[in-house]
Each structure stands twice: as structure tokens, then as C-alpha cells.
Design a protein around this motif. Structure first.
Motif, PDB file in Angstrom:
ATOM      1  N   GLY A 301       0.795  -1.220   0.000  1.00 39.46           N
ATOM      2  CA  GLY A 301       0.000   0.000   0.000  1.00 39.46           C
ATOM      3  C   GLY A 301       0.829   1.272   0.000  1.00 39.46           C
ATOM      4  N   ILE A 302       2.103   1.203   0.400  1.00 44.69           N
ATOM      5  CA  ILE A 302       2.961   2.392   0.377  1.00 44.69           C
ATOM      6  C   ILE A 302       3.981   2.309  -0.749  1.00 44.69           C
ATOM      7  CG2 ILE A 302       2.665   2.823   2.842  1.00 44.69           C
ATOM      8  CD1 ILE A 302       5.524   1.717   3.248  1.00 44.69           C
ATOM      9  N   GLY A 303       3.762   1.393  -1.694  1.00 40.98           N
ATOM     10  CA  GLY A 303       4.650   1.311  -2.848  1.00 40.98           C
ATOM     11  C   GLY A 303       5.888   0.461  -2.638  1.00 40.98           C
ATOM     12  N   VAL A 304       5.833  -0.482  -1.700  1.00 44.47           N
ATOM     13  CA  VAL A 304       6.966  -1.378  -1.442  1.00 44.47           C
ATOM     14  C   VAL A 304       6.488  -2.807  -1.626  1.00 44.47           C
ATOM     15  CG1 VAL A 304       8.726  -2.136   0.212  1.00 44.47           C
ATOM     16  CG2 VAL A 304       7.949   0.247   0.204  1.00 44.47           C
ATOM     17  N   LEU A 305       6.997  -3.482  -2.667  1.00 43.56           N
ATOM     18  CA  LEU A 305       6.598  -4.852  -2.943  1.00 43.56           C
ATOM     19  C   LEU A 305       7.650  -5.795  -2.373  1.00 43.56           C
ATOM     20  CD1 LEU A 305       4.572  -6.721  -4.250  1.00 43.56           C
ATOM     21  CD2 LEU A 305       5.851  -6.541  -6.373  1.00 43.56           C
ATOM     22  N   ILE A 306       7.260  -6.561  -1.357  1.00 44.23           N
ATOM     23  CA  ILE A 306       8.169  -7.498  -0.687  1.00 44.23           C
ATOM     24  C   ILE A 306       7.863  -8.889  -1.202  1.00 44.23           C
ATOM     25  CG2 ILE A 306       8.939  -8.397   1.543  1.00 44.23           C
ATOM     26  CD1 ILE A 306       7.950  -5.795   2.807  1.00 44.23           C
ATOM     27  N   LYS A 307       8.879  -9.581  -1.692  1.00 44.75           N
ATOM     28  CA  LYS A 307       8.683 -10.875  -2.348  1.00 44.75           C
ATOM     29  C   LYS A 307       8.549 -12.010  -1.338  1.00 44.75           C
ATOM     30  CE  LYS A 307      11.347  -9.550  -6.456  1.00 44.75           C
ATOM     31  NZ  LYS A 307      12.482  -9.934  -7.338  1.00 44.75           N
ATOM     32  N   GLY A 308       7.503 -11.947  -0.532  1.00 46.71           N
ATOM     33  CA  GLY A 308       7.209 -13.066   0.354  1.00 46.71           C
ATOM     34  C   GLY A 308       7.614 -12.840   1.793  1.00 46.71           C
ATOM     35  N   GLY A 309       7.147 -13.770   2.640  1.00 50.07           N
ATOM     36  CA  GLY A 309       7.389 -13.668   4.072  1.00 50.07           C
ATOM     37  C   GLY A 309       8.839 -13.792   4.455  1.00 50.07           C
ATOM     38  N   GLY A 310       9.610 -14.570   3.692  1.00 55.75           N
ATOM     39  CA  GLY A 310      11.035 -14.715   3.998  1.00 55.75           C
ATOM     40  C   GLY A 310      11.766 -13.390   3.887  1.00 55.75           C
ATOM     41  N   ALA A 311      11.482 -12.652   2.796  1.00 56.66           N
ATOM     42  CA  ALA A 311      12.094 -11.329   2.624  1.00 56.66           C
ATOM     43  C   ALA A 311      11.623 -10.371   3.705  1.00 56.66           C
ATOM     44  CB  ALA A 311      11.767 -10.783   1.240  1.00 56.66           C
ATOM     45  N   LEU A 312      10.364 -10.492   4.108  1.00 58.19           N
ATOM     46  CA  LEU A 312       9.830  -9.633   5.164  1.00 58.19           C
ATOM     47  C   LEU A 312      10.571  -9.851   6.477  1.00 58.19           C
ATOM     48  CD1 LEU A 312       7.326  -7.666   5.781  1.00 58.19           C
ATOM     49  CD2 LEU A 312       6.347  -9.701   6.846  1.00 58.19           C
ATOM     50  N   GLU A 313      10.819 -11.103   6.808  1.00 61.34           N
ATOM     51  CA  GLU A 313      11.547 -11.408   8.049  1.00 61.34           C
ATOM     52  C   GLU A 313      12.975 -10.892   7.998  1.00 61.34           C
ATOM     53  OE1 GLU A 313      11.100 -15.076  10.238  1.00 61.34           O
ATOM     54  OE2 GLU A 313       9.648 -15.749   8.738  1.00 61.34           O
ATOM     55  N   THR A 314      13.628 -11.063   6.833  1.00 59.44           N
ATOM     56  CA  THR A 314      14.996 -10.570   6.697  1.00 59.44           C
ATOM     57  C   THR A 314      15.037  -9.056   6.824  1.00 59.44           C
ATOM     58  OG1 THR A 314      15.510 -12.419   5.222  1.00 59.44           O
ATOM     59  CG2 THR A 314      17.043 -10.570   5.220  1.00 59.44           C
ATOM     60  N   LEU A 315      14.046  -8.380   6.226  1.00 49.73           N
ATOM     61  CA  LEU A 315      13.975  -6.924   6.317  1.00 49.73           C
ATOM     62  C   LEU A 315      13.896  -6.473   7.770  1.00 49.73           C
ATOM     63  CD1 LEU A 315      13.694  -4.214   4.811  1.00 49.73           C
ATOM     64  CD2 LEU A 315      11.226  -4.616   4.724  1.00 49.73           C
ATOM     65  N   ALA A 316      13.234  -7.255   8.597  1.00 54.91           N
ATOM     66  CA  ALA A 316      13.101  -6.902  10.012  1.00 54.91           C
ATOM     67  C   ALA A 316      14.421  -7.033  10.769  1.00 54.91           C
ATOM     68  CB  ALA A 316      12.036  -7.778  10.662  1.00 54.91           C
ATOM     69  N   LYS A 317      15.381  -7.771  10.209  1.00 55.06           N
ATOM     70  CA  LYS A 317      16.630  -8.048  10.929  1.00 55.06           C
ATOM     71  C   LYS A 317      17.827  -7.243  10.407  1.00 55.06           C
ATOM     72  CE  LYS A 317      15.154 -12.873  11.516  1.00 55.06           C
ATOM     73  NZ  LYS A 317      15.466 -14.277  11.142  1.00 55.06           N
ATOM     74  N   ALA A 569       7.856  -4.324   8.834  1.00 55.68           N
ATOM     75  CA  ALA A 569       8.395  -5.680   8.959  1.00 55.68           C
ATOM     76  C   ALA A 569       8.700  -6.012  10.417  1.00 55.68           C
ATOM     77  CB  ALA A 569       9.652  -5.816   8.098  1.00 55.68           C
ATOM     78  N   ARG A 570       9.315  -5.086  11.120  1.00 53.40           N
ATOM     79  CA  ARG A 570       9.681  -5.367  12.518  1.00 53.40           C
ATOM     80  C   ARG A 570       8.439  -5.458  13.405  1.00 53.40           C
ATOM     81  NH1 ARG A 570      15.304  -1.804  12.951  1.00 53.40           N
ATOM     82  NH2 ARG A 570      16.466  -3.246  11.633  1.00 53.40           N
ATOM     83  N   ARG A 571       7.469  -4.618  13.144  1.00 54.18           N
ATOM     84  CA  ARG A 571       6.230  -4.683  13.916  1.00 54.18           C
ATOM     85  C   ARG A 571       5.508  -6.003  13.655  1.00 54.18           C
ATOM     86  NH1 ARG A 571       2.216  -1.335  16.238  1.00 54.18           N
ATOM     87  NH2 ARG A 571       0.074  -1.874  15.628  1.00 54.18           N
ATOM     88  N   ALA A 572       5.465  -6.423  12.384  1.00 53.62           N
ATOM     89  CA  ALA A 572       4.781  -7.679  12.038  1.00 53.62           C
ATOM     90  C   ALA A 572       5.446  -8.866  12.706  1.00 53.62           C
ATOM     91  CB  ALA A 572       4.769  -7.863  10.524  1.00 53.62           C
ATOM     92  N   ARG A 573       6.768  -8.902  12.680  1.00 49.98           N
ATOM     93  CA  ARG A 573       7.486 -10.026  13.281  1.00 49.98           C
ATOM     94  C   ARG A 573       7.250 -10.062  14.791  1.00 49.98           C
ATOM     95  NH1 ARG A 573      12.659 -11.508  15.216  1.00 49.98           N
ATOM     96  NH2 ARG A 573      13.260 -13.585  14.484  1.00 49.98           N
ATOM     97  N   ALA A 574       7.305  -8.885  15.422  1.00 47.16           N
ATOM     98  CA  ALA A 574       7.104  -8.837  16.876  1.00 47.16           C
ATOM     99  C   ALA A 574       5.685  -9.271  17.245  1.00 47.16           C
ATOM    100  CB  ALA A 574       7.375  -7.420  17.382  1.00 47.16           C
ATOM    101  N   ILE A 575       4.694  -8.795  16.469  1.00 49.94           N
ATOM    102  CA  ILE A 575       3.306  -9.139  16.775  1.00 49.94           C
ATOM    103  C   ILE A 575       3.052 -10.620  16.535  1.00 49.94           C
ATOM    104  CG2 ILE A 575       0.940  -8.836  15.929  1.00 49.94           C
ATOM    105  CD1 ILE A 575       1.513  -5.864  15.691  1.00 49.94           C
TER     106      ILE A 575
END
Length: 640
Positions: A301-317, A569-575
């Protein structure tokens, strides 16, 4: 079994799975109706009718659930649905029809709630796929013909009607286009494009109809690439989800052990049933997918396309940022930053003569010089007898005078001497310096640079605030130019004069400082993007190779949304982790209480449903809070 037989079996199971998924939408209605009918019969003193109604309601859900479990087992997936199957079956065997109907209702309700949450969370991503056009109106021999997208080729002229989604990348053939790019970039306002301006597929025409000149095949266009990325993101499984699967098997074993132990110790099968009921379903299979899909959708929704949950988790770290310069931290286009005219010429006249000659050159600096002259409203003359020396400059005639525009070597060849302060020393200190001479005399020194993006410094500071501990600028430009660009910015190191292999080596070397995120936009960045723990590409105007190699694609021509994506990403992982551990803790406490005889199967079902609802609602917090702001509040550039 032959390959054909295997394929036939898989097709059959796929058909059954599709039928089950369609039925799930109505699954809650069956146990709810049976439960209400049974309670009504019980109130009228017809216990036999009540028991029958509850049993039928349980059997209806049990049949669908058994089919799901069999399909999962044939695919080698031992899921926690097995616990729900045992609890419902056990309720019927132990003559607990009311408990069975309540369990069936709670299970079906949990499935529906999870489906609703995932559907709401994935709305931004699925909307991209749903909007994909199937046909286009192509101009053929003066008439318009509706053709499938696969039939479009570069050079086709396409009519884009009001409300149409642009089917391919191309240029405005004539007139003016007003395009809504909000679903791709998060920009809240439409953007105007003039004739010959490049436009991206996936934008929506909100102005008047216009003609589009196709420049790519539909399959190679920006929107088709985004669709492929979205589909890959939806199909991928995050490490956290795989962790949930692994712990889910352990939870299944613990559930069966606790239920069997309670039965063996007390001889009361109802206690074992109560344990199974409290474990149905499990927070592990609810919290993680809802939180991750919510985050992927929020980022889209903010113009950032993340290629799956694995990339999302890495982004958080991520702890280290390696960022490219040209086209990433800067705009990637040269701009005139200084013009010094030498007597007797004035600045405007020197610029006009130089731009007139450079009209014959296709060099990026020449184009920038011509654009600068036109911005100043200078009338340009037609050059004649132009000769271009690659890497040196252009010579020719303008208004009857011989002119030179280029570097020191071109001036040396023609015997033109510039004052020492305006010659080679200035060339070494600027990103690009152009010398201008007329009739053998020095006329002007023009300095060009690729300036930092307006939001570049602020974005780097915001990334620091997000937990990025080290920032490295990696560029193929000279060190002096790179260091001058980032002077005063929160950059820890500059790696300059890099070829693609050296840039990849820089990324590898930075791994000793923590997980590395590489941000780039060009073909030469693709190897480094692939080598990083997380590659981020600017997809709005960047190279397709970079977008393919990256794990995250910014659909806006800006780094501004990146800090917000990290926070998401960090909020999603923590939640997700919070939901899992709190939900598991409550479920295990309830299971122990049931094993000790403090909870009946009916009470256990009600308790677990409360836990499941709390877990899902908590996971959906990823969609709320700061993430509910408008795109403009998140740093996404707005159209003007």
C-alpha cells in the motif's frame, strides 16, 4: 504407478481441494443452524431430536474436515487440523453431541475468521492482480480492434480509454495523459504526462482518452513483472511460517501425549476429549500467516513490494545498508550546477551557443545542457558540420562561428588554452565539467553534477532511526565525487571506483557487521543485490535485471518508503511472535486444566475460541496504528 496416473491423482485431489475451499465459506452456517435447532428442541423437551440435530451438524463439518486432512496427508503435510478431527470424532463417540456441535461451530468460525483476516490483509496485493487487463484496443488501418495483450508488439498504437489500465509500457503518442498510479506507487494524486513522455503499465487513465505507443511486449512490461512478483510473494512460505509448522508438529505430539496421559491416569476419556478440544485450533496456524500477510499488504500500500514472508523477516533483521549512488541516492541525471563565462561572453550567450552545438549529440551531459538552455528560454540555433569525438566532445559551426564543447583533451587538440584554475584542476573536482570555446578562444566552464535526491539525507537519517547501524556508499564514480556528495550525511564509509564484481565484494565484506541490505537500480547492481542478505531495487525507473534480482522492489522513484517498510516488517514479526507465544501459553494452560478435570469439553471449546479470536485480532494490529496513515504521511512522494 505411472506418471499419467500420478498426474491424474493430483488433478483429482486438486479438484476436491477446490470444492472444499468453496464449501468453507458456508461451513459456519451448518453447525450454527444445527446448534440452534438442537437448543430449541431441548427447550421443548425433545432431547432425542436435540441430540440428532447436534450430531448432524457435527458430522457435516467433520466430513469437510476429514477431506482436508486426507488431502494434507497425501501431500505429506501433517497439520494441526488432525486435532480438530479427533476432538469432533471423540465427542460423537463419547456421546457428547452438544460439545461436538460447539466444537464444530468454533472450528468453522475460526476458519472463517482466519479467511476474513487474510482476505482483508491481502487486499492491496490481490487488487494488483485483479486489475490486470486482458485485452487492448489496437489501431489497425485506421480502425480500432480489440486484441489480447499477447498480440501487442512494440510500435503498436493503443487507445487508452477513461478508466482503462495501461496494458504495456510505452509513451504518450499525442496529447496529454492524466494517470492514477496510486495502486503501484502509493501516490495519492494523479500525475500528468505530456506527449512523448514515458508511462508505465498498470497506471489508470483518469483523464481524457489518449493514444499509447507500445515500447515493450505485455509480458515484459512493468505491470506484468509486478504481477509475477506478487504471485511469487503470495506463494512463498516464510521461515517463521515454517517454524510454526515445525512447532505445530511438536504441539500436536504434546497434545496427544497430554490427552492420552489424562485418559490413562484417570480412566476418563472425557478428560482426554477436553484436552483435544482446548487445542483446537492452534494459535501457531492462525497468528503467523495473518500477521505476515497483513505486513505484505501494508507494505504494498505504500509502494513497497516485498517478495514473500522470507524477505519480510529478513527486512526486520537488517543492520547494515550498502547503497548505490547513481540513480539510487541521486536522481541519475546530470544537472548544471555552475556556469562561469569568460569575457567577452556573458553566461546566457555562452550557454546558448554550447547548447546549440550539443543538440547534435546524444550524450547524457549534452542532453542535460540542451534542457537547461531551454529551461532558461534561450533560442537555439541549428548547428552545421558537427563532428563528435567519443569521450572528448563535439566540434562544429554555430551561426557562422566554429565552436567546441567538451573536455580538456578536445581543447588541447584544437590548441585552446584555458586559465589553470578553469582547466584540468576543476575537471578533477567536479562530477562532470564541460569546457566551451568559440573561434579558438575559451568562453565558459560548465559544471554538472548528479545531485543528491531531495529526500536522500532525510531517508538515511530515518533508516538510522529504524536500527540501521552502518551505512556504506558503493559507487563506480571517483572517490572525490562520492565523498563530496555524502559530506555531512550519516554515511560510515565510501567505496568508490567499483565495477560490478567489486561492488559485490563490498557487500560480502560488510556481512561481518550484520545482515546486509543492498539498494540499487541499475543492471550493474544486480549481482550485488543477489549477493546481499536482502536486495532492494528501485523498480519505478530501474533496470528489470535489478528488480528480478532483488527481494524488495520500491514501486516509487524514491527511497522514502524504505524506513516505513522496515518498521512494518519489525512490527509484524514482533506481533506474530507475541501472538504465538501468548496464544500457546494460554492454550497449554487450558489443556493442563482440562487434563486435571477443571474444564469440560464444552467449556474448553468456548475457552479456545476466545483464545483464537484474541490471537487473530492481535495479529491484525499490523494493519492498524501508524500503518493506517495516508501514503503522504509515510514519505511517499506526492504528485504536483
Amino acid at each position: 504407478m505411472t506418471t499419467a496416473a500420478v498426474g491424474s491423482t493430483e488433478t483429482g485431489w486438486s479438484a476436491v481441494a477446490g470444492w472444499v475451499l468453496r464449501l468453507r465459506g458456508w461451513l459456519t452456517v451448518l453447525p450454527l443452524a444445527g446448534l440452534c435447532a438442537g437448543l430449541s428442541a431441548q427447550a421443548l423437551g425433545r432431547a432425542d431430536v436435540a441430540a440428532a440435530a447436534w450430531t448432524l451438524a457435527t458430522l457435516a463439518v467433520l466430513a469437510v474436515l476429514a477431506t482436508q486432512v486426507v488431502i494434507s496427508l497425501t501431500r505429506g503435510d501433517v497439520g494441526l487440523d488432525l486435532v480438530a478431527l479427533l476432538s469432533m470424532g471423540g465427542a460423537l463417540v463419547l456421546s457428547q453431541p452438544l460439545a461436538g456441535a460447539v466444537i464444530a461451530l468454533m472450528y468453522a468460525g475460526g476458519q472463517s475468521l482466519e479467511a476474513y483476516a487474510a482476505g482483508r490483509a491481502g487486499r492491496a496485493m490481490t487488487a494488483l492482480i485483479a486489475r490486470q487487463p486482458r485485452t487492448a484496443l489496437r489501431e489497425e488501418a485506421g480502425a480500432l480492434t480489440e486484441v489480447p495483450l499477447a498480440a501487442l508488439v512494440p510500435g503498436d498504437r493503443i487507445l487508452v480509454r477513461v478508466g482503462d489500465v495501461l496494458p504495456v509500457d510505452g509513451r504518450v503518442a499525442a496529447g496529454r495523459a492524466m494517470l492514477d498510479r496510486s495502486s503501484l506507487t502509493g501516490e495519492a494524486l494523479p500525475v500528468a504526462f505530456e506527449a512523448d513522455d514515458a508511462v508505465l503499465s498498470g497506471s489508470v487513465n483518469v483523464g481524457t482518452p489518449f493514444k499509447l505507443l507500445a515500447e515493450r511486449l505485455a509480458a515484459d512490461s512493468t505491470y506484468a513483472g509486478i504481477i509475477r512478483l506478487v504471485e511469487a510473494a503470495q506463494a512463498s512460505k516464510a521461515p517463521m511460517a515454517r517454524m510454526a509448522d515445525r512447532y505445530g508438529l511438536a504441539f500436536l505430539g504434546l497434545t496427544l501425549l497430554l490427552a492420552g496421559g489424562a485418559w490413562a491416569a484417570t480412566g476418563d476419556a472425557v478428560r482426554a476429549l477436553a484436552v483435544l478440544v482446548v487445542a483446537t485450533p492452534c494459535p501457531l496456524i492462525l497468528a503467523v500467516p495473518v500477521a505476515l500477510v497483513s505486513a505484505l499488504s501494508r507494505a504494498a500500500g505504500i509502494g513497497v513490494l516485498i517478495k514473500g514472508g522470507g524477505a519480510l523477516e529478513t527486512l526486520a533483521k537488517i543492520r547494515v545498508l550498502v547503497v548505490d549512488k547513481t540513480g539510487t541516492l541521486t536522481h541519475g541525471t546530470a544537472r548544471l550546477t555552475s556556469a562561469r563565462a569568460l569575457a567577452p561572453f556573458g553566461e546566457a550567450e555562452a550557454l546558448r551557443l554550447a547548447a546549440s552545438l550539443d543538440q547534435a549529440s546524444g550524450h547524457p551531459i549534452a542532453r542535460a545542457l540542451v534542457e537547461e538552455a531551454r529551461r532558461h528560454g534561450l533560442g537555439l540555433s541549428q548547428p552545421t558540420k558537427v563532428t563528435e569525438s567519443p569521450g572528448e566532445g563535439v566540434s562544429g559551426w554555430v551561426e557562422g562561428r566554429h565552436a567546441l564543447v567538451g573536455g580538456p583533451r578536445l581543447m588541447q587538440i584544437h590548441g585552446v588554452r584555458f586559465p589553470p584554475a578553469d582547466g584540468a584542476q576543476r575537471v578533477a573536482a567536479a562530477a562532470a565539467t564541460v569546457l566551451v570555446a568559440v573561434e579558438g578562444a575559451p568562453v565558459a566552464v560548465l559544471e554538472f553534477s548528479d545531485p543528491l535526491r531531495n529526500d536522500g539525507g532525510g531517508t538515511l537519517a530515518a533508516l538510522r532511526a529504524c536500527g540501521i547501524e552502518r551505512v556504506v556508499l558503493a559507487t563506480g564514480d571517483r572517490r572525490a565525487v562520492a565523498e563530496a556528495l555524502v559530506a555531512g550525511l550519516p554515511v560510515d564509509a565510501v567505496a568508490a571506483d567499483l565495477d560490478p564484481a567489486a561492488k559485490t565484494g563490498t557487500v560480502a565484506a560488510e556481512r561481518r557487521n550484520g545482515p546486509v541490505m543492498m539498494v540499487g537500480d541499475g543492471v550493474n547492481d544486480a549481482p550485488a543485490l543477489a549477493a546481499a542478505d536482502l536486495g532492494v531495487a528501485l523498480g519505478a525507473r530501474g533496470a528489470a535485471a535489478a528488480a528480478e534480482a532483488a527481494d524488495v522492489v520500491l514501486l516509487v522513484d524514491s527511497l522514502a518508503p524504505l524506513p516505513e517498510a522496515i518498521r512494518i516488517a519489525r512490527r509484524a514479526r514482533a506481533i506474530a511472535l507475541q501472538s504465538v507465544w501468548v496464544g500457546l501459553g494460554l492454550s497449554l494452560s487450558g489443556m493442563v486444566a482440562a487434563a486435571l478435570g477443571y474444564l469440560t469439553p464444552l467449556q474448553g471449546a468456548l475457552l479456545q475460541e476466545a483464545i483464537d479470536v484474541a490471537v487473530i485480532l492481535n495479529a491484525m494490529r499490523v494493519l492498524g496504528g501508524w500503518a493506517a496513515r495516508e501514503p503522504s504521511a509515510q514519505g511517499v512522494p506526492q504528485a504536483t
